[in-house]
Design a protein around this motif. Structure first.
Motif, mmCIF file in Angstrom:
data_model
loop_
_atom_site.group_PDB
_atom_site.id
_atom_site.type_symbol
_atom_site.label_atom_id
_atom_site.label_comp_id
_atom_site.label_asym_id
_atom_site.label_seq_id
_atom_site.Cartn_x
_atom_site.Cartn_y
_atom_site.Cartn_z
ATOM 1 N N GLN A 75 0.761 -1.163 0.041
ATOM 2 C CA GLN A 75 -0.026 -0.092 -0.056
ATOM 3 C C GLN A 75 0.589 1.175 0.119
ATOM 4 O OE1 GLN A 75 -3.159 -0.129 3.011
ATOM 5 N NE2 GLN A 75 -2.957 -2.321 3.031
ATOM 6 N N TYR A 78 2.604 1.861 -3.330
ATOM 7 C CA TYR A 78 1.462 2.397 -4.357
ATOM 8 C C TYR A 78 1.297 3.822 -3.874
ATOM 9 C CZ TYR A 78 -3.065 3.334 -6.330
ATOM 10 O OH TYR A 78 -4.183 3.842 -7.009
ATOM 11 N N GLN A 82 1.945 8.072 -6.316
ATOM 12 C CA GLN A 82 0.586 8.783 -6.849
ATOM 13 C C GLN A 82 0.923 10.191 -6.637
ATOM 14 O OE1 GLN A 82 -1.780 6.662 -8.038
ATOM 15 N NE2 GLN A 82 -0.266 5.529 -7.592
#
Length: 204
Positions: A75, A78, A82
């Motif tokens: 997580q 990721y 972003q």
């Protein structure tokens, strides 16, 4: 500041302080250089993202996530790639002075339960400007956290001797030491006496 009546309690983990730069003895040039360095790193990462380099190597997370559980590590990897996360980091840096000025206006937090958890181990190398002692800086932070605790008549200051700023949450043992204090604040906040208005009969 926006919703003071909605804040029932606070748990702060190795928190910032409005006066931290001055207390650490940072010159304006050192502070500007530090902020510029972080901004440059994030900006470079945004460019690397455009060319797909982050799928091969992400300098923001390289070597820093190994102590997390595998699902959490995925997580974080990721989120670190972003654009929204990177933009938010830049906005946080740019807005620190304004946020510090606003926070400094809070002279009292009444009897709200507040627990401030301090990491006492020095920060990692390479974070502070050259010439600034990481040991003295961390000791200064601990004193500043004591001041934050004093904003409430129901404040508590906790020191975790095995943690630095990051390992307070990245190290499982340190995190497990901090979690009970989060639960304690939640429980104290829930048990605080309700405002008189909330006890008034509900109109039909």
């Amino acid at each position: 500041e926006r919703d003071p009546d909605d804040v029932a309690g606070l748990e702060l983990l190795d928190a910032s302080h409005p006066a931290q730069n001055a207390r650490h003895g940072l010159t304006k040039q050192q502070r500007d250089d530090l902020m510029s360095s972080v901004e440059t790193q994030i900006t470079v990462v945004k460019w690397l993202k455009r060319f797909g380099v982050l799928e091969v190597f992400n300098p923001l997370t390289a070597g820093d996530l190994q102590s997390y559980p595998e699902d959490v590590r995925g997580q974080l990897e990721y989120l670190s790639k972003q654009s929204a996360s990177l933009d938010t980091a830049l906005l946080e840096i740019a807005g620190f002075d304004k946020a510090a000025e606003q926070a400094a206006q809070n002279k009292s937090l009444g009897d709200r339960p507040i627990i401030v958890v301090s990491a006492t181990e020095p920060m990692q190398d390479g974070i502070l400007p050259e010439g600034v002692s990481k040991e003295k800086a961390q000791a200064s932070f601990v004193k500043l956290h004591e001041e934050i605790t004093g904003l409430s008549t129901n404040g508590k200051h906790i020191r975790i001797e095995t943690a630095n700023h990051m390992s307070l949450i990245t190290n499982k043992d340190n995190a497990e030491k901090a979690v009970p204090y989060i639960i304690e604040v939640v429980q104290q906040a829930a048990n605080r006496k309700k405002p008189i208005d909330s006890e008034s009969p509900t109109k039909p």
